[in-house]
Design an enzyme around this catalytic site. Structure first.
Site, PDB file in Angstrom:
ATOM      1  CD  GLU A  90      14.523   7.623  -3.734  1.00 39.84           C
ATOM      2  OE1 GLU A  90      14.384   7.709  -2.489  1.00 39.84           O
ATOM      3  OE2 GLU A  90      13.571   7.473  -4.519  1.00 39.84           O
ATOM      4  CB  THR A 186      13.409   4.836   2.064  1.00 39.07           C
ATOM      5  OG1 THR A 186      12.436   5.738   2.590  1.00 39.07           O
ATOM      6  CG2 THR A 186      12.719   3.586   1.547  1.00 39.07           C
ATOM      7  CD  GLU A 204       1.543   6.603   0.743  1.00 40.62           C
ATOM      8  OE1 GLU A 204       2.423   7.376   1.101  1.00 40.62           O
ATOM      9  OE2 GLU A 204       0.347   6.957   0.684  1.00 40.62           O
ATOM     10  CB  THR A 261       5.587   7.161   8.184  1.00 39.08           C
ATOM     11  OG1 THR A 261       5.268   7.648   6.886  1.00 39.08           O
ATOM     12  CG2 THR A 261       4.732   5.952   8.503  1.00 39.08           C
ATOM     13  CG  ASP A 326       0.492  10.700  -0.688  1.00 40.59           C
ATOM     14  OD1 ASP A 326       1.025  10.606   0.426  1.00 40.59           O
ATOM     15  OD2 ASP A 326       0.954  10.176  -1.716  1.00 40.59           O
ATOM     16  CB  CYS A 621       0.699  -5.485 -10.906  1.00 40.89           C
ATOM     17  SG  CYS A 621      -0.263  -6.994 -10.662  1.00 40.89           S
ATOM     18  CB  CYS A 624       6.509  -2.600  -8.564  1.00 40.11           C
ATOM     19  SG  CYS A 624       6.771  -2.534  -6.786  1.00 40.11           S
ATOM     20  CG  MET A 663       7.819 -11.363  -9.199  1.00 38.59           C
ATOM     21  SD  MET A 663       6.650  -9.980  -9.217  1.00 38.59           S
ATOM     22  CE  MET A 663       5.110 -10.868  -8.993  1.00 38.59           C
TER      23      MET A 663
HETATM   24 CA    CA Z   1       2.775   9.447   1.202  1.00 42.47          CA
END
Ligand code: CA
Length: 693
Positions: A90, A186, A204, A261, A326, A621, A624, A663
């Site tokens: 990104e 990020t 989240e 955030t 969201d 799970c 991802c 993992m």
């Molecule tokens: Ca969000």
């Protein structure tokens, strides 16, 4: 050992080498001699891209005009640089004085010769590989920053690091987050008056959002501004928190954070000396769970202006009071001077996740306009004076039956960079249409260090959920008229960030793996090439040795392919910096043929066990490996497991056999029979979707 090696080989994606053949050492010495005066005068040296948005106003626009509507058809690859272990890119690279600085896999930092792509140095901050479990949207990073001889980045595990630009050696590092909380970084840092400014992600999971400044020389924290109030039994940190606390009622949001955030956008007006940033969603998503007495829940999903020297609050505008969908307001904020109703106004603009294009007066936060650019159903109108929306009754979802609301949590526009051409006055950005069936679990108990969306998987699905579609657009948007001048429709969502240049061109990569150049004034396609993977990042343009280049990071990942899996095209294998120029003659190597899919064992579990496995899969799970066990490609598709991985399934999931490849172990939350149920669910999905019977 052999078994482990085989599994390991399966989990590792094709390791690539730099595509330039035998490496010569570049003669360029990186200096990264950038300061505020130089960034403020960025238009005097358009050949450099010295900060994330090129300028402090974050226009992501290049004044370079060698590449034009006439010669764009002759564009070709100048060079490319392979980043091993493809997990998604990104990044918006920085280019200063012939050197490109970029981030890659798990925050490895690179300095490259901007003319040839030769690597000058790399620095690996050795980020905890299992931290992907505590971040929502992939082990990705949006880019570095440079300042007075150092290169800076925030790491997934919450550190801010400074590296010497000449040597590539660590100068300092600061842990900016509490490592016992599910916080990650990020976003790209911005640097103002010698202070490196960064926030973090984790909305989240349930954390308390903040933005903070660190001394560029020492890494010491100078100030921290929280975006939501903390423990009500303790004194407020400042007047802004006292004001915000009045909008939170009941509940115990403060025990796990509340959200808000600051995970991406920032922009800076040097004249007003104001720093603008967007804040994320609340946690849990439903207000009933986090603030049951009501209230707007400041400063969730807001644009906030503060003083960058002190971190002191100046003004805020909340796009979505008490956000429950969201709708993080964390998208890019562009500063511009526009003529509105015959008067010059200093504005800021944002194409928000909630589907509205906002224009605000940046001197005081006053609302100017908000216009929907995709299907939106969450409000019935926005007061033109106050900018306050009236929330639709249909958007206020319950617990028993889900409600379909547009846009959904993937958003109408996310972090993908948008570009403002000051000459034409148009804004170019990537958009997408999609809805989501929201509900909440009234009995939700907050889960520490885990996802806490608190949606109710048992809620009844409404009939209109069947009509949800997913589609992408590129807009050339007139921010004064509040409408598109032209648009391109894409079959898929999650297309790349956008760059416009003074050559009257717009460049964008796509979800289906192309890189395209359009004519900026009418949207006519001028040129396209294969990128060999989905492109989400935004391009930049720069000069090296008198020639103009366009660079983009190609690499599939991020929230939509990770969580949505099959909702978008599937790509794997390549993460690269691709650099184009007129007459470029380099070629990408042919794509590797996809590996054969092994025959899967026949499922023999009971319906009940598969159903139990499905619920557990969705909680632990799917974020991802993709919903429905369909992977977007950058993470192993669990329907394609080899015999060895089936054999080792328990130990991989419970004990972390493959933790060093990312993992993470889940032995703290799952028991042996849980894992067995998840395994049964995956096998069933393999058979249901692969037609292997
Ligand atoms: Ca969000």
């Amino acid at each position: 050992m052999r078994r482990l090696a085989l599994i390991t080989a399966f989990f590792m994606l094709a390791a690539c080498s730099n595509g330039q053949g035998p490496q010569k050492t570049s003669s360029i010495v990186p200096t990264a001699k950038v300061d505020g005066a130089r960034i403020m005068a960025a238009d005097q040296e358009p050949g450099n891209w010295m900060t994330y948005g090129r300028t402090y106003g974050e226009g992501h626009f290049s004044p370079l005009d060698q590449i034009t509507i006439d010669n764009a058809k002759n564009l070709g690859l100048a060079w490319y640089f392979d980043i091993p272990n493809a997990r998604g890119l990104e990044v918006t690279p920085i280019v200063v004085d012939g050197v490109m600085y970029t981030t890659g896999f798990y925050n490895v930092l690179y300095a490259l010769d901007a003319k040839t792509g030769q690597m000058i140095w790399k620095y690996d901050p050795e980020v905890r590989r299992d931290w992907g479990r505590y971040s929502c949207c992939g082990v990705v990073n949006r880019g570095p920053a440079v300042w007075k001889g150092k290169v800076y980045e925030g790491t997934l595990d919450g550190r801010l690091i400074a590296v010497d630009a000449k040597t590539g050696k660590l100068a300092w590092e600061t842990q900016t987050t509490d490592p016992k909380k599910p916080l990650s970084i990020t976003g790209a840092p911005r640097i103002i008056h010698g202070k490196v400014i960064i926030g973090s992600s984790g909305g989240e999971f349930g954390v308390r959002g903040y933005i903070a400044a660190y001394d560029a020389e020492t890494g010491k924290q100078v100030w921290r501004f929280y975006t939501v109030p903390g423990d009500p039994s303790k004194p407020f940190e400042n007047k802004a928190m006292e004001m915000a606390a009045k909008t939170w009622k009941g509940g115990d949001w403060w025990k796990h954070g509340g959200g808000g955030t600051v995970w991406d956008s920032m922009s800076y007006d040097p004249e007003l000396n104001l720093l603008y940033f967007g804040t994320g969603n609340g946690n849990e998503w439903a207000r009933k769970l986090r603030s049951p007495g009501g209230g707007d829940n400041l400063f969730l999903t807001s644009i906030v202006a503060i003083n960058p020297d002190t971190g002191k609050y100046v003004w805020h505008y909340q796009e979505v009071p008490a956000d429950q969908w969201d709708y993080d307001a964390a998208q890019q904020i562009i500063l511009a001077d526009l003529q509105i109703d015959g008067k010059p106004r200093k504005v800021l603009m944002q194409a928000a996740k909630d589907g509205y294009f906002y224009v605000l007066d940046r001197t005081n936060g006053q609302f100017i306009s908000a216009t929907p650019f995709v299907k939106t159903t969450w409000n019935t109108g926005i007061d033109p004076k106050t900018g306050r929306p009236t929330i639709s009754k249909s958007a206020l979802y319950g617990s028993k039956e889900a409600s379909v609301v547009w846009p959904g949590p993937f958003g109408a526009h996310d972090w993908q960079s948008m570009s403002f051409d000051p000459t034409s006055g148009l804004v170019y950005f990537s958009a997408q249409d999609q809805g989501y069936a929201y509900s909440f679990d009234p009995n939700w108990k907050h889960k520490k260090m885990q996802w806490n969306l608190a949606q109710n998987p048992d809620a009844k699905t409404p009939p209109d959920a069947a009509q949800i579609t997913y589609r992408g657009y590129l807009y050339a948007w007139d921010p004064i008229a509040g409408k598109p001048v032209w648009k391109v429709e894409y079959k898929d969502m999650w297309n790349g960030g956008v760059l416009a240049t003074a050559g009257n061109i717009v460049a964008q990569g796509t979800a289906d793996g192309r890189f395209i150049v359009y004519r900026a004034d009418d949207g006519k396609k001028l040129w396209e090439t294969q990128a060999q993977t989905g492109v989400m990042a935004g391009p930049i343009s720069y000069m090296a040795d008198g020639e103009q280049y366009i660079a983009v990071a190609a690499g599939w990942g991020g929230s939509v392919p990770l969580i949505g899996g099959g909702l978008t095209p599937v790509h794997s294998g390549y993460n690269r910096i691709l650099v184009y120029k007129v007459g470029g003659k380099a070629k990408l190597p042919p794509m590797l043929a996809p590996a054969a899919i092994p025959q899967q064992p026949k499922p023999n579990a009971t319906k009940e066990e598969v159903a139990k496995g499905g619920v557990l899969y969705n909680q632990y799970c799917a974020n991802c490996h993709g919903s429905g066990a369909i992977s977007g490609g950058m993470i192993p598709d669990l329907r394609h497991l080899r015999h060895e991985a089936h054999q080792a399934f328990n130990s991989i999931v419970l004990n972390g056999t493959l933790a060093r490849y990312g993992m993470a172990p889940f032995g703290d939350v799952l028991k042996r029979d849980d894992v067995q149920a998840i395994h049964a669910y995956i096998l069933q999905r393999a058979w249901d979707t692969m037609d292997q019977k």
